[in-house]
Design a protein around this motif. Sequence first.
Motif, PDB file in Angstrom:
ATOM      1  N   MET A   1     -27.087  10.128  17.806  1.00  0.00           N
ATOM      2  CA  MET A   1     -26.292  11.180  18.454  1.00  0.00           C
ATOM      3  C   MET A   1     -24.828  10.744  18.536  1.00  0.00           C
ATOM      4  SD  MET A   1     -28.388  13.617  19.473  1.00  0.00           S
ATOM      5  CE  MET A   1     -29.637  13.525  18.231  1.00  0.00           C
TER       6      MET A   1
ATOM      7  N   SER B   1     -26.322  27.652  23.268  1.00  0.00           N
ATOM      8  CA  SER B   1     -27.655  27.070  23.199  1.00  0.00           C
ATOM      9  C   SER B   1     -28.056  26.878  21.739  1.00  0.00           C
ATOM     10  CB  SER B   1     -28.659  27.969  23.894  1.00  0.00           C
ATOM     11  OG  SER B   1     -29.954  27.648  23.469  1.00  0.00           O
TER      12      SER B   1
ATOM     13  N   GLU C   1     -30.993  26.003  20.703  1.00  0.00           N
ATOM     14  CA  GLU C   1     -32.314  26.590  20.511  1.00  0.00           C
ATOM     15  C   GLU C   1     -32.168  28.070  20.145  1.00  0.00           C
ATOM     16  OE1 GLU C   1     -35.069  25.063  20.499  1.00  0.00           O
ATOM     17  OE2 GLU C   1     -36.436  26.773  20.411  1.00  0.00           O
TER      18      GLU C   1
ATOM     19  N   TYR D   1     -40.725  30.889  29.885  1.00  0.00           N
ATOM     20  CA  TYR D   1     -40.570  29.842  28.879  1.00  0.00           C
ATOM     21  C   TYR D   1     -40.856  28.464  29.465  1.00  0.00           C
ATOM     22  CZ  TYR D   1     -38.910  33.223  25.544  1.00  0.00           C
ATOM     23  OH  TYR D   1     -38.855  34.281  24.687  1.00  0.00           O
ATOM     24  N   ALA D   2     -40.463  28.268  30.723  1.00  0.00           N
ATOM     25  CA  ALA D   2     -40.712  26.972  31.363  1.00  0.00           C
ATOM     26  C   ALA D   2     -42.212  26.702  31.452  1.00  0.00           C
ATOM     27  CB  ALA D   2     -40.087  26.942  32.754  1.00  0.00           C
TER      28      ALA D   2
ATOM     29  N   GLY E   1     -43.446  25.746  28.141  1.00  0.00           N
ATOM     30  CA  GLY E   1     -42.976  24.434  27.712  1.00  0.00           C
ATOM     31  C   GLY E   1     -43.746  23.317  28.386  1.00  0.00           C
ATOM     32  N   ASN E   2     -44.007  23.479  29.673  1.00  0.00           N
ATOM     33  CA  ASN E   2     -44.694  22.432  30.422  1.00  0.00           C
ATOM     34  C   ASN E   2     -45.164  22.992  31.769  1.00  0.00           C
ATOM     35  OD1 ASN E   2     -45.499  20.198  31.855  1.00  0.00           O
ATOM     36  ND2 ASN E   2     -43.858  18.910  31.079  1.00  0.00           N
TER      37      ASN E   2
ATOM     38  N   SER F   1     -44.821  20.617  34.855  1.00  0.00           N
ATOM     39  CA  SER F   1     -43.450  20.464  35.315  1.00  0.00           C
ATOM     40  C   SER F   1     -42.967  21.744  36.008  1.00  0.00           C
ATOM     41  CB  SER F   1     -42.554  20.130  34.130  1.00  0.00           C
ATOM     42  OG  SER F   1     -41.217  20.332  34.458  1.00  0.00           O
TER      43      SER F   1
ATOM     44  N   GLY G   1     -44.357  28.335  24.785  1.00  0.00           N
ATOM     45  CA  GLY G   1     -43.008  27.825  24.908  1.00  0.00           C
ATOM     46  C   GLY G   1     -42.016  28.330  23.893  1.00  0.00           C
TER      47      GLY G   1
ATOM     48  N   LYS H   1     -36.252  16.548  12.137  1.00  0.00           N
ATOM     49  CA  LYS H   1     -36.647  15.366  12.907  1.00  0.00           C
ATOM     50  C   LYS H   1     -36.355  14.067  12.157  1.00  0.00           C
ATOM     51  CE  LYS H   1     -37.814  16.977  16.739  1.00  0.00           C
ATOM     52  NZ  LYS H   1     -39.033  17.511  17.241  1.00  0.00           N
TER      53      LYS H   1
ATOM     54  N   LEU I   1     -40.294  17.040  32.206  1.00  0.00           N
ATOM     55  CA  LEU I   1     -39.353  18.070  31.762  1.00  0.00           C
ATOM     56  C   LEU I   1     -40.049  19.128  30.913  1.00  0.00           C
ATOM     57  CD1 LEU I   1     -36.467  15.707  30.612  1.00  0.00           C
ATOM     58  CD2 LEU I   1     -36.683  16.859  32.807  1.00  0.00           C
ATOM     59  N   CYS I   2     -39.409  20.277  30.800  1.00  0.00           N
ATOM     60  CA  CYS I   2     -39.884  21.315  29.885  1.00  0.00           C
ATOM     61  C   CYS I   2     -39.171  21.115  28.547  1.00  0.00           C
ATOM     62  CB  CYS I   2     -39.573  22.703  30.428  1.00  0.00           C
ATOM     63  SG  CYS I   2     -40.542  23.115  31.868  1.00  0.00           S
ATOM     64  N   ASP I   3     -39.928  20.680  27.551  1.00  0.00           N
ATOM     65  CA  ASP I   3     -39.338  20.307  26.267  1.00  0.00           C
ATOM     66  C   ASP I   3     -38.531  21.418  25.613  1.00  0.00           C
ATOM     67  OD1 ASP I   3     -40.393  17.897  26.497  1.00  0.00           O
ATOM     68  OD2 ASP I   3     -41.989  18.140  25.015  1.00  0.00           O
ATOM     69  N   ASN I   4     -38.985  22.660  25.793  1.00  0.00           N
ATOM     70  CA  ASN I   4     -38.350  23.760  25.070  1.00  0.00           C
ATOM     71  C   ASN I   4     -37.069  24.239  25.739  1.00  0.00           C
ATOM     72  OD1 ASN I   4     -39.873  24.639  27.225  1.00  0.00           O
ATOM     73  ND2 ASN I   4     -40.316  26.618  26.302  1.00  0.00           N
ATOM     74  N   LEU I   5     -36.817  23.816  26.978  1.00  0.00           N
ATOM     75  CA  LEU I   5     -35.591  24.258  27.656  1.00  0.00           C
ATOM     76  C   LEU I   5     -34.488  23.222  27.447  1.00  0.00           C
ATOM     77  CD1 LEU I   5     -36.971  25.586  31.053  1.00  0.00           C
ATOM     78  CD2 LEU I   5     -36.689  26.794  28.899  1.00  0.00           C
ATOM     79  N   ASP I   6     -33.246  23.675  27.575  1.00  0.00           N
ATOM     80  CA  ASP I   6     -32.160  22.728  27.353  1.00  0.00           C
ATOM     81  C   ASP I   6     -31.942  21.853  28.594  1.00  0.00           C
ATOM     82  OD1 ASP I   6     -30.499  24.174  29.101  1.00  0.00           O
ATOM     83  OD2 ASP I   6     -29.777  25.443  27.487  1.00  0.00           O
TER      84      ASP I   6
ATOM     85  N   PRO J   1     -32.112  21.490  23.508  1.00  0.00           N
ATOM     86  CA  PRO J   1     -33.425  21.342  24.135  1.00  0.00           C
ATOM     87  C   PRO J   1     -33.762  19.862  24.305  1.00  0.00           C
ATOM     88  CG  PRO J   1     -33.582  22.632  22.096  1.00  0.00           C
ATOM     89  CD  PRO J   1     -32.164  22.216  22.240  1.00  0.00           C
TER      90      PRO J   1
ATOM     91  N   THR K   1     -36.283  18.187  23.756  1.00  0.00           N
ATOM     92  CA  THR K   1     -37.079  17.567  22.685  1.00  0.00           C
ATOM     93  C   THR K   1     -36.203  16.662  21.842  1.00  0.00           C
ATOM     94  OG1 THR K   1     -37.237  19.900  22.083  1.00  0.00           O
ATOM     95  CG2 THR K   1     -39.105  18.481  21.505  1.00  0.00           C
ATOM     96  N   ALA K   2     -34.928  17.014  21.723  1.00  0.00           N
ATOM     97  CA  ALA K   2     -34.034  16.266  20.846  1.00  0.00           C
ATOM     98  C   ALA K   2     -33.636  14.923  21.461  1.00  0.00           C
ATOM     99  CB  ALA K   2     -32.795  17.099  20.551  1.00  0.00           C
TER     100      ALA K   2
ATOM    101  N   GLN L   1     -33.386   8.881  27.486  1.00  0.00           N
ATOM    102  CA  GLN L   1     -32.473   9.967  27.863  1.00  0.00           C
ATOM    103  C   GLN L   1     -33.201  11.028  28.680  1.00  0.00           C
ATOM    104  OE1 GLN L   1     -31.107  10.890  23.871  1.00  0.00           O
ATOM    105  NE2 GLN L   1     -29.046  10.186  24.381  1.00  0.00           N
TER     106      GLN L   1
END
Lengths: 397, 257
Positions: free
Chosen positions: A1, A24, A26, A272-273, A276-277, A280, A343, A397, B96-101, B149, B151-152, B157
């Motif tokens: 990064m 964003s 995404e 979405y949260a 995603g998880n 969490s 997600g 990736k 954390l929620c991987d898909n959210l920033d 997001p 995930t990156a 981090q």
Amino acid sequence: MNVKVGAHAGSVQAAVEPIVSRQSLELERSNWRIIILIGATIAIWVGFHIWTGVFISPRNLSNLTVQAAITAVLAAGLCWLLVAREIDLSVGSLLAMCGVLCMLLMQKAGINAYLTILIVIFIGIGIGLLQGGLRVKLGIPSFIITLAGFSWLRGLAYVLSGAETLSGAGDTFYEVANGQFPVLLSLAIILLLAAAHLYSWLRAYTGLIGPQRFERRPVNLVILALSIGASALAVWVFATRRGIPYPLAFLGLLVFVMEYSARNTRFGRYVYAIGGNPTSARRSGINVDRMVLCLFGLMGALAAIAAIIQTSRLDAGPPNVGLFVNLSALSAAIIGGTSLFGGEGRVLGAVIGALLMASITNGLSLAGVDTFYQMIITGALLIVAVSADHAAQRRPK
Amino acid sequence: MTTSATTASAVSVRDLRKNYGAVEATRGVSFDIFPGEIVGMVGDNGAGKSTLTKMIAGDVAPSSGEIRIGGTLVQSSSTTWARDHGVEMVYQDLALCDNLDICANIFLGREITQRAFIGHWKLSHDTMMAKAQNLLNMLEVKLPNLREPVTALSGGQRQMVAIARSVAYEPKLVIMDEPTAALSVSAGQPVLDLIRRLPQRNVAILLISHRLSDVLTTADRILVLRRGKIAAAVRASEIDEAELLRLMAGINVPNED
Ligand SMILES: Nc1ncnc2c1ncn2[C@@H]1O[C@H](COP(=O)(O)OP(=O)(O)OP(=O)(O)O)[C@@H](O)[C@H]1O
Ligand SMILES: [Mg+2]
């Protein structure tokens, strides 16, 4: 990064940062995905036009949007359910049951069209909440709860209708799916929307009007080009001889509200949260059960609305309608980029997925090809779309 | 033991017990943690560490005993109550929620909103971005684009985002249950550095870890938990790893009452 770069340029950036906030990434990624999907749809249109010579005409495209609308409305609801790691296999059966109810209420009970629509939507919400409630209270996976719904709701449709098809609901109800806004009003709506989009685009990306909030990235230029092209096409299709069909107007409003909510409201963000998880999300104080319940209620309402459009279009409420619509809507959502694992996915993508699938059906029937081929093509399309996603996700990736 | 300064402590636990049927997960634990202090907690598997943290975080109801958060007695166990009263938890994983920033994760469940057209509450993206950036600057955490997001991000981090998130609302106590367990030693280092900076913000920290060296270098005090009881409370500067191991195992230590 590039952490070091950021640290090095820190003092320089500090002055700029309040003006240009980053977008964003995404969202940008999913925008590209939708652009590719639109490109594929356009390619299909052109292909069929060359083949049949009549595909790209105001009349056919207007028909196409109404055909796609039923699947698209269901796909929109399924998209959010899938994003939140739920699923609904009962929407086709619920659609048939609500269609039967529409006809029964108007013909047997003599209730007027408006009240019927209201009642049927409430019943749809009720059944959605019932299934969502079972899901949440009993902790049984939604796959099973709605698999049961797939069966009992279809059975109910047959029982209520006595396995007969009632038809002829009267002019008001017929207009719901077959009517259009007047041409002049349609023109005004299209131009207004185009102007609003252009205004917000100029505002956000260029700084020509008000403060610039985002960078000018290639994806945003493509979006501008697409929206100008879409507006021109819409004027030709919906403002020359026939206006905007009511189902399309509803679909447009639905997509706007859901896309807006996904980005700008707590509810949308929590959908979405949770996807995603879920752990969490719960630990962050989100009431996951209540969210899931709401999503099933929304799905019920959308299934009822799809039923109203369907029934009005056919002017009949057969109990065996929509046997495959559930799977087409799921396919549309997945082709549109919705992940089965939660997600990920956008309502706009799901709706364009539905349009793409309807385009193939429509084109093949214009070409006089057996619609069975459409099933084969849909199957192939699903695999192509999903494997393309996999490939795209593996690369960065 | 500190009994006089109960009112000033960030969290104070008295004679806390938890039975799971016949299993006594904790058997009368008492301690205080004060603002600006990092307290490490070590103990063998099954010593009762997680049970203890869950009781403080409101996730599990104690069988008996009392917990005070900033002097307020906890009446009934609830995670929302605990959060509202300044107890935050950082989990080993699933944080954390991987898909959210990054920004969305920091504010998850506590989004800042403003009134927008037709009276709906709209997320204030700009305000949240600015606040998130501020917070990370203050904690000296450097991350790429906040709209990326999570995930990156690398494991380290991500854990720093989780920690930043836990201190965003000025908590009284942050409980960290094995925050570095999923990280390599080198990836865990910046996370431990971040934890060491937190007391400047006047927050009390309970750090649980199986890596004794991490606890020894990070914590001010160390509580040794053995079979549901506090076997020893020592200053980190006055003990070494071998001694700590002995205390954990209960070797060469006179039998406790
Ligand atoms: N939900 C539960 N039901 C029954 N017994 C439990 C439950 N949770 C914990 N226990 C028991 O309580 C004891 C303490 O468990 P706890 O998870 O608090 O230990 P720990 O110190 O966190 O261990 P580790 O280092 O392995 O994380 C153990 O004997 C465990 O088996
Ligand atoms: Mg544990």
